[in-house]
Design a protein around this motif. Structure first.
Motif, PDB file in Angstrom:
ATOM      1  N   LYS A  35       0.841  -1.204   0.000  1.00 40.91           N
ATOM      2  CA  LYS A  35       0.000   0.000   0.000  1.00 40.91           C
ATOM      3  C   LYS A  35       0.875   1.253   0.000  1.00 40.91           C
ATOM      4  CE  LYS A  35      -3.806   0.229   2.470  1.00 40.91           C
ATOM      5  NZ  LYS A  35      -4.751   0.362   3.594  1.00 40.91           N
ATOM      6  N   ARG A  38       2.417   1.761  -3.415  1.00 40.35           N
ATOM      7  CA  ARG A  38       1.397   2.251  -4.347  1.00 40.35           C
ATOM      8  C   ARG A  38       1.160   3.742  -4.134  1.00 40.35           C
ATOM      9  NH1 ARG A  38      -2.323   0.171  -7.640  1.00 40.35           N
ATOM     10  NH2 ARG A  38      -4.396   1.076  -7.704  1.00 40.35           N
ATOM     11  N   ARG A  39       1.066   4.147  -2.882  1.00 43.20           N
ATOM     12  CA  ARG A  39       0.857   5.565  -2.575  1.00 43.20           C
ATOM     13  C   ARG A  39       2.047   6.411  -3.012  1.00 43.20           C
ATOM     14  NH1 ARG A  39      -2.491   5.415   3.178  1.00 43.20           N
ATOM     15  NH2 ARG A  39      -4.366   4.518   2.244  1.00 43.20           N
ATOM     16  N   PRO A  83      -0.313   4.004 -11.448  1.00 43.66           N
ATOM     17  CA  PRO A  83      -0.659   2.619 -11.111  1.00 43.66           C
ATOM     18  C   PRO A  83      -2.037   2.227 -11.658  1.00 43.66           C
ATOM     19  CG  PRO A  83       0.183   3.763  -9.183  1.00 43.66           C
ATOM     20  CD  PRO A  83      -0.026   4.800 -10.254  1.00 43.66           C
ATOM     21  N   ASP A 105      -7.143   6.450  -5.834  1.00 41.36           N
ATOM     22  CA  ASP A 105      -6.950   5.000  -5.824  1.00 41.36           C
ATOM     23  C   ASP A 105      -8.296   4.319  -5.639  1.00 41.36           C
ATOM     24  OD1 ASP A 105      -6.191   2.365  -5.518  1.00 41.36           O
ATOM     25  OD2 ASP A 105      -4.614   2.792  -4.059  1.00 41.36           O
ATOM     26  N   ASP A 108      -8.494   1.244  -3.145  1.00 42.28           N
ATOM     27  CA  ASP A 108      -8.298   1.501  -1.714  1.00 42.28           C
ATOM     28  C   ASP A 108      -9.657   1.709  -1.058  1.00 42.28           C
ATOM     29  OD1 ASP A 108      -7.931   3.280   0.718  1.00 42.28           O
ATOM     30  OD2 ASP A 108      -5.836   2.893   0.214  1.00 42.28           O
TER      31      ASP A 108
END
Length: 133
Positions: A35, A38-39, A83, A105, A108
């Protein structure tokens, strides 16, 4: 003898439980790490788009929306990496003096989002209600 078998069984159960707990913690750490990666990729994409917008403004005298910016030399050189399952929106005003970048996202549960604009500051956000993170 029965006592020894009982003690060994208890030790085996404790060992297996500790191993399972450690494995579960490892999985939790891997999820958190993925996570975070990804952030960071979303933040990097926002930063790259900001630089491309500045390059475009220097070349043409105006900031552009995504439709126009995506075709520009500035963004082609920047090689933006967004992404999968991240919504990207880039807006500019009619005069080309301001722009906004939004990356959301969609996978999420808290809809983690990155915002930026012509100031270059990058902001982070998530839904205000219903998010337990």
């Amino acid at each position: 003898m029965k006592h020894l078998i009982f003690v060994m069984t208890v030790v085996a159960v404790i060992t297996l439980s500790a191993s399972a707990l450690h494995s579960a913690q490892g999985t939790s750490d891997q999820i958190a790490s993925a996570k975070q990666a990804r952030r960071m990729a979303m933040i990097t994409a926002a930063r790259t788009i900001n630089v491309a917008e500045i390059d475009e403004q220097m070349a043409t005298g105006r900031f552009e929306d995504w439709k126009t910016l995506a075709q520009s030399d500035a963004i082609q050189k920047a090689n933006v990496q967004v992404p999968l399952k991240v919504e990207l929106r880039v807006f500019s005003d009619a005069e080309g003096r301001r722009f906004s970048v939004v990356l959301k996202d969609t996978q999420d549960p808290c809809l983690y989002t990155i915002f930026s604009d012509e100031t270059g500051f990058i902001f982070q956000g998530k839904v205000a209600q219903g998010c337990t993170e």
